[in-house]
Scaffold this motif. Structure first.
Motif, PDB file in Angstrom:
ATOM      1  N   GLN A  70       3.145   2.452  -7.466  1.00  0.00           N
ATOM      2  CA  GLN A  70       3.801   1.099  -7.520  1.00  0.00           C
ATOM      3  C   GLN A  70       3.215   0.225  -6.575  1.00  0.00           C
ATOM      4  OE1 GLN A  70       5.141   0.797 -10.801  1.00  0.00           O
ATOM      5  NE2 GLN A  70       5.957  -0.936  -9.466  1.00  0.00           N
ATOM      6  N   GLU A  71       2.928   0.866  -5.430  1.00  0.00           N
ATOM      7  CA  GLU A  71       2.295   0.041  -4.083  1.00  0.00           C
ATOM      8  C   GLU A  71       0.818  -0.297  -4.362  1.00  0.00           C
ATOM      9  OE1 GLU A  71       0.348   1.486   0.154  1.00  0.00           O
ATOM     10  OE2 GLU A  71       1.973   2.527  -0.881  1.00  0.00           O
ATOM     11  N   TYR A  72       0.114   0.442  -5.213  1.00  0.00           N
ATOM     12  CA  TYR A  72      -1.102   0.146  -5.697  1.00  0.00           C
ATOM     13  C   TYR A  72      -1.370  -1.043  -7.021  1.00  0.00           C
ATOM     14  CZ  TYR A  72      -3.010   4.554  -3.783  1.00  0.00           C
ATOM     15  OH  TYR A  72      -3.301   5.617  -2.773  1.00  0.00           O
ATOM     16  N   VAL A  73      -0.250  -0.864  -7.598  1.00  0.00           N
ATOM     17  CA  VAL A  73       0.035  -1.911  -8.786  1.00  0.00           C
ATOM     18  C   VAL A  73       0.226  -3.163  -7.990  1.00  0.00           C
ATOM     19  CG1 VAL A  73       1.304  -2.725 -10.735  1.00  0.00           C
ATOM     20  CG2 VAL A  73       0.653  -0.277 -10.308  1.00  0.00           C
ATOM     21  N   LYS A  74       1.151  -3.164  -7.162  1.00  0.00           N
ATOM     22  CA  LYS A  74       1.465  -4.404  -6.424  1.00  0.00           C
ATOM     23  C   LYS A  74       0.283  -5.027  -5.675  1.00  0.00           C
ATOM     24  CE  LYS A  74       4.712  -6.366  -3.297  1.00  0.00           C
ATOM     25  NZ  LYS A  74       5.958  -6.294  -2.432  1.00  0.00           N
ATOM     26  N   ASN A  75      -0.297  -4.309  -4.835  1.00  0.00           N
ATOM     27  CA  ASN A  75      -1.385  -4.596  -3.878  1.00  0.00           C
ATOM     28  C   ASN A  75      -2.564  -5.253  -4.800  1.00  0.00           C
ATOM     29  OD1 ASN A  75       0.137  -3.625  -1.689  1.00  0.00           O
ATOM     30  ND2 ASN A  75      -1.232  -1.889  -1.341  1.00  0.00           N
ATOM     31  N   THR A  76      -2.900  -4.446  -5.660  1.00  0.00           N
ATOM     32  CA  THR A  76      -4.283  -4.694  -6.573  1.00  0.00           C
ATOM     33  C   THR A  76      -4.046  -5.900  -7.512  1.00  0.00           C
ATOM     34  OG1 THR A  76      -3.664  -3.444  -8.503  1.00  0.00           O
ATOM     35  CG2 THR A  76      -5.110  -2.611  -6.395  1.00  0.00           C
ATOM     36  N   LYS A  77      -2.606  -6.533  -7.793  1.00  0.00           N
ATOM     37  CA  LYS A  77      -2.164  -7.605  -8.512  1.00  0.00           C
ATOM     38  C   LYS A  77      -2.625  -7.092 -10.048  1.00  0.00           C
ATOM     39  CE  LYS A  77      -2.081 -10.997  -5.246  1.00  0.00           C
ATOM     40  NZ  LYS A  77      -0.928 -10.779  -4.824  1.00  0.00           N
ATOM     41  N   LEU A  78      -2.602  -5.970 -10.313  1.00  0.00           N
ATOM     42  CA  LEU A  78      -2.964  -5.365 -11.632  1.00  0.00           C
ATOM     43  C   LEU A  78      -2.205  -5.981 -12.812  1.00  0.00           C
ATOM     44  CD1 LEU A  78      -4.327  -2.928 -13.528  1.00  0.00           C
ATOM     45  CD2 LEU A  78      -2.088  -2.116 -13.244  1.00  0.00           C
ATOM     46  N   LEU A  79      -0.999  -6.269 -12.858  1.00  0.00           N
ATOM     47  CA  LEU A  79      -0.175  -6.979 -13.970  1.00  0.00           C
ATOM     48  C   LEU A  79      -0.407  -8.333 -13.993  1.00  0.00           C
ATOM     49  CD1 LEU A  79       3.115  -4.896 -13.546  1.00  0.00           C
ATOM     50  CD2 LEU A  79       1.172  -4.504 -14.871  1.00  0.00           C
ATOM     51  N   GLU A  80      -0.812  -9.008 -12.775  1.00  0.00           N
ATOM     52  CA  GLU A  80      -1.039 -10.277 -12.769  1.00  0.00           C
ATOM     53  C   GLU A  80      -2.060 -10.542 -13.381  1.00  0.00           C
ATOM     54  OE1 GLU A  80       0.286  -8.488 -10.181  1.00  0.00           O
ATOM     55  OE2 GLU A  80       1.562  -9.767  -8.991  1.00  0.00           O
ATOM     56  N   ALA A  81      -3.098  -9.965 -13.291  1.00  0.00           N
ATOM     57  CA  ALA A  81      -4.483 -10.037 -13.941  1.00  0.00           C
ATOM     58  C   ALA A  81      -4.425  -9.774 -15.384  1.00  0.00           C
ATOM     59  CB  ALA A  81      -5.578  -9.141 -13.413  1.00  0.00           C
ATOM     60  N   TYR A  82      -3.848  -8.856 -15.816  1.00  0.00           N
ATOM     61  CA  TYR A  82      -3.568  -8.792 -17.321  1.00  0.00           C
ATOM     62  C   TYR A  82      -2.792  -9.616 -17.918  1.00  0.00           C
ATOM     63  CZ  TYR A  82      -5.968  -4.052 -17.800  1.00  0.00           C
ATOM     64  OH  TYR A  82      -6.855  -3.288 -17.812  1.00  0.00           O
ATOM     65  N   ASP A  83      -1.936 -10.187 -17.212  1.00  0.00           N
ATOM     66  CA  ASP A  83      -1.048 -11.130 -17.764  1.00  0.00           C
ATOM     67  C   ASP A  83      -1.730 -12.577 -18.195  1.00  0.00           C
ATOM     68  OD1 ASP A  83       1.912 -11.918 -18.612  1.00  0.00           O
ATOM     69  OD2 ASP A  83       1.533 -13.314 -17.036  1.00  0.00           O
ATOM     70  N   VAL A 160     -10.121  -0.434  -6.633  1.00  0.00           N
ATOM     71  CA  VAL A 160      -9.733  -1.772  -6.156  1.00  0.00           C
ATOM     72  C   VAL A 160      -8.758  -1.443  -5.008  1.00  0.00           C
ATOM     73  CG1 VAL A 160      -8.607  -3.774  -6.906  1.00  0.00           C
ATOM     74  CG2 VAL A 160     -10.130  -2.695  -8.384  1.00  0.00           C
ATOM     75  N   ASN A 161      -7.864  -0.935  -4.909  1.00  0.00           N
ATOM     76  CA  ASN A 161      -6.846  -0.724  -3.748  1.00  0.00           C
ATOM     77  C   ASN A 161      -7.568  -0.252  -2.443  1.00  0.00           C
ATOM     78  OD1 ASN A 161      -3.925  -0.743  -2.849  1.00  0.00           O
ATOM     79  ND2 ASN A 161      -4.503   1.222  -2.379  1.00  0.00           N
ATOM     80  N   SER A 162      -8.303   0.700  -2.603  1.00  0.00           N
ATOM     81  CA  SER A 162      -9.069   1.301  -1.293  1.00  0.00           C
ATOM     82  C   SER A 162      -9.738   0.067  -0.768  1.00  0.00           C
ATOM     83  CB  SER A 162      -9.484   2.661  -1.610  1.00  0.00           C
ATOM     84  OG  SER A 162     -10.598   2.439  -2.308  1.00  0.00           O
ATOM     85  N   ALA A 163     -10.562  -0.800  -1.724  1.00  0.00           N
ATOM     86  CA  ALA A 163     -11.459  -1.788  -1.143  1.00  0.00           C
ATOM     87  C   ALA A 163     -10.781  -2.892  -0.488  1.00  0.00           C
ATOM     88  CB  ALA A 163     -12.319  -2.044  -2.240  1.00  0.00           C
ATOM     89  N   ASP A 164      -9.248  -3.013  -0.624  1.00  0.00           N
ATOM     90  CA  ASP A 164      -8.596  -4.119  -0.370  1.00  0.00           C
ATOM     91  C   ASP A 164      -9.057  -5.387  -1.472  1.00  0.00           C
ATOM     92  OD1 ASP A 164      -6.904  -2.889   1.537  1.00  0.00           O
ATOM     93  OD2 ASP A 164      -8.259  -3.104   3.202  1.00  0.00           O
ATOM     94  N   ASN A 165      -9.129  -5.176  -2.518  1.00  0.00           N
ATOM     95  CA  ASN A 165      -9.418  -6.178  -3.537  1.00  0.00           C
ATOM     96  C   ASN A 165      -8.448  -6.211  -4.468  1.00  0.00           C
ATOM     97  OD1 ASN A 165     -12.336  -6.722  -2.552  1.00  0.00           O
ATOM     98  ND2 ASN A 165     -13.052  -5.094  -3.485  1.00  0.00           N
ATOM     99  N   THR A 166      -8.309  -7.214  -5.484  1.00  0.00           N
ATOM    100  CA  THR A 166      -7.424  -7.451  -6.362  1.00  0.00           C
ATOM    101  C   THR A 166      -8.061  -7.603  -7.843  1.00  0.00           C
ATOM    102  OG1 THR A 166      -7.138  -9.756  -6.662  1.00  0.00           O
ATOM    103  CG2 THR A 166      -5.902  -8.506  -4.762  1.00  0.00           C
ATOM    104  N   VAL A 176     -11.151  -6.853 -16.842  1.00  0.00           N
ATOM    105  CA  VAL A 176     -10.112  -6.922 -17.372  1.00  0.00           C
ATOM    106  C   VAL A 176     -10.230  -7.814 -18.796  1.00  0.00           C
ATOM    107  CG1 VAL A 176      -7.687  -7.891 -17.171  1.00  0.00           C
ATOM    108  CG2 VAL A 176      -8.506  -6.737 -15.506  1.00  0.00           C
ATOM    109  N   LYS A 177     -10.852  -8.879 -18.563  1.00  0.00           N
ATOM    110  CA  LYS A 177     -11.102  -9.806 -19.875  1.00  0.00           C
ATOM    111  C   LYS A 177     -11.997  -9.196 -20.780  1.00  0.00           C
ATOM    112  CE  LYS A 177     -12.790 -13.544 -17.580  1.00  0.00           C
ATOM    113  NZ  LYS A 177     -13.322 -14.768 -17.433  1.00  0.00           N
ATOM    114  N   LYS A 178     -12.913  -8.478 -20.310  1.00  0.00           N
ATOM    115  CA  LYS A 178     -13.799  -7.447 -21.240  1.00  0.00           C
ATOM    116  C   LYS A 178     -12.700  -6.630 -22.183  1.00  0.00           C
ATOM    117  CE  LYS A 178     -18.158  -7.888 -18.737  1.00  0.00           C
ATOM    118  NZ  LYS A 178     -18.987  -7.114 -18.082  1.00  0.00           N
TER     119      LYS A 178
END
Length: 196
Positions: A70-83, A160-166, A176-178
């Motif tokens: 969950q921490e990775y999902v939050k840190n990487t803004k995974l759900l926000e990007a897909y949404d 993405v999480n380990s590189a401190d990106n989102t 994600v768009k692809k």
């Protein structure tokens, strides 16, 4: 005797008024019922049991599955990007994080993964690699499998999480768009009618 009847009538009236005003005490409860019937454009959470029921009822829909802390999902803004990517294409999808499931549900995912493996060539297994899948005709299909490509969203989440990106950063958001577009192309190519 007359006072007693009057008091009983008054109490009944008050109870009727209160029960008519009762309903639910949460607007969220009402909205969740509506959301179940017709999900919003973008990303919608679903339980594994509800997803399986929809699959077994021969419904057709997009389904994002991933396995990450969950921490990775939050840190990487995974759900926000897909949404965001889904909304840009006026698309609706459900999502489940395998990592958040209990052991019983993880066993159900294993069964779904085995069913998937039995009808695919294994370039991409959304239950093992993550990503968007198309659920239709009582089965789960991967656009990556269809196009003969590989993809590992689960590994990318860790990267993405380990590189401190989102996933909202251009490089990853383009991925994600692809993925979203590949699934749209797959559904159109197969002439599948989605049934939200």
């Amino acid at each position: 005797m007359r006072n007693r009847r009057l008091l009983t009538l008054i109490l009944l009236s008050v109870l009727l008024v209160l029960s008519a005003c009762g309903g639910t005490d949460s607007a969220a409860e009402d909205n969740s019922d509506e959301a179940t019937e017709s999900p919003k454009t973008g990303l919608n959470e679903i339980t594994l049991d509800d997803m399986i029921t929809k699959k077994d009822n021969d419904e057709a829909f997009y389904f994002l599955i991933y396995d990450a802390k969950q921490e990775y999902v939050k840190n990487t803004k995974l759900l926000e990007a897909y949404d965001k990517a889904l909304k840009d294409k006026d698309m609706t999808a459900y999502h489940i994080n395998i990592n958040a499931l209990d052991d019983e549900n993880k066993q159900k995912v294993d069964t779904l993964s085995e069913e998937y493996e039995s009808h695919s060539g294994s370039y991409h297994n959304p239950f093992e690699d993550g990503g968007i899948a198309a659920v239709h005709h009582n089965k789960v299909d991967s656009a990556y499998e269809y196009w003969g490509e590989a993809w590992s969203l689960d590994m990318l989440i860790e990267e993405v999480n380990s590189a401190d990106n989102t996933f909202l950063d251009n490089k990853f958001y383009n991925d994600v768009k692809k993925e979203v577009q590949k699934n749209i192309d797959y559904i159109n190519e197969q002439e599948i009618d989605l049934t939200y």
